[in-house]
Design an enzyme around this catalytic site. Structure first.
Site, short mmCIF file in Angstrom:
data_model
loop_
_atom_site.label_atom_id
_atom_site.label_comp_id
_atom_site.label_asym_id
_atom_site.label_seq_id
_atom_site.Cartn_x
_atom_site.Cartn_y
_atom_site.Cartn_z
N TYR A 157 6.01 4.27 -6.20
CA TYR A 157 6.00 5.61 -5.89
C TYR A 157 6.11 5.94 -7.81
O TYR A 157 5.96 7.01 -8.16
CB TYR A 157 7.76 6.26 -5.26
CG TYR A 157 7.21 8.09 -5.11
CD1 TYR A 157 6.14 7.75 -4.40
CD2 TYR A 157 9.03 8.42 -5.37
CE1 TYR A 157 5.55 9.52 -4.16
CE2 TYR A 157 8.34 9.62 -4.90
CZ TYR A 157 7.31 10.39 -4.38
OH TYR A 157 6.99 11.40 -3.66
N LYS A 164 8.87 14.69 -9.10
CA LYS A 164 9.98 15.15 -8.58
C LYS A 164 11.23 14.83 -8.98
O LYS A 164 11.77 16.64 -8.92
CB LYS A 164 10.31 14.46 -6.30
CG LYS A 164 8.92 13.60 -5.92
CD LYS A 164 8.40 15.16 -5.39
CE LYS A 164 6.80 15.54 -4.42
NZ LYS A 164 6.90 16.60 -3.79
#
Length: 258
Positions: A157, A164
């Site tokens: 990720y 995020k």
């Protein structure tokens, strides 16, 4: 009477029927809201998908072109919205993007230009969208963003995870600054769902497997409704004193240890 009866809600991020934002818009309409959509990169695609909402294929649902990294479009947004409604009661931030070089195990080699693009689109855009919409939220309201748990480092990720984490921090600071105007800011952190964004994440199926194995409530990557319902609840008046929070809709994975 629905929990959003009479409210005016701006929803970003409706790309396909598999977008979480589509389900937010759908349930918001079912709960009585007047919904407006923004579209990027293809307005025609969003307009076509909008015809599948409860308002029906013949409804003239407002779809406003908006690239949240485009300062000129953000500046024009309030006037574009006023063409349809006099104000807003809620805003849904369902936006996130990163170049492929920022994902997939390339963390140590990703150039700043690509990192910056990911942070601009996925993190800073929450502040940008909020500031653009605040003049329309004179009576207060709710801003809700979509999140993916950034408290851990997930395989592949990479910089999207960093973006995020920034989104979560941005939401807290934003909540601090817009609270005096009566505006709440909260995030919904979902487990992995089959969405257009997920298709661009290397190893998505492996992450989904973690949820299938560990979620106390189980987890279905094809069921967008729980996350959408959480967003709609936060847009409603049922959380009048809640801001800066992250509501996890992940089957309980976030509370499970080894």
């Amino acid at each position: 009477m629905g929990i959003l009866e009479g409210k005016r809600i701006l929803v970003t991020g409706v790309l396909t029927q598999d977008s979480i934002a589509f389900h937010v818009a759908k349930i918001a309409q079912e709960e009585g809201a007047q919904v407006l959509l923004t579209a990027y990169p293809r307005r025609s695609l969003t307009e076509r998908i909008a015809k599948r909402l409860p308002s029906g294929p013949d409804a003239k649902l407002p779809v406003i072109e908006l690239d949240v990294t485009n300062a000129a479009q953000l500046e024009e947004l309030p006037d574009r919205i006023r063409e349809h409604v006099t104000g807003l009661d809620g805003v849904v931030h369902a936006i996130g993007a990163a170049p492929q070089t920022a994902l997939g195990g390339n963390f140590l080699n990703t150039p700043w230009e690509d990192v910056g693009a990911a942070i601009h689109a996925s993190t800073y855009s929450l502040k940008s969208l909020a500031v653009a919409c605040l003049p329309l939220m004179e009576e207060g309201g709710s801003i809700v963003g979509l999140d993916f748990d950034a408290s851990q480092a997930w395989p592949l990720y990479d910089w999207m995870g960093v973006a995020k984490a920034g989104l979560e921090s941005c939401a807290r600071y934003l909540a601090r600054y817009v609270g005096p105007q009566g505006v709440r800011v909260n995030l919904v952190a979902t487990g992995p769902l089959d969405t257009p964004a997920a298709q661009g994440i290397p190893g998505f199926n492996d992450m989904a497997g973690v949820w299938a194995a560990r979620a106390p409530l189980g987890w279905n990557t094809s069921n967008h409704v729980p996350a959408a319902k959480a967003c709609v609840a936060l847009l409603s008046d049922w959380f009048p004193a809640t801001t800066g929070e992250i509501v996890h809709v992940d089957g309980g994975v976030n509370i499970i240890g080894a």
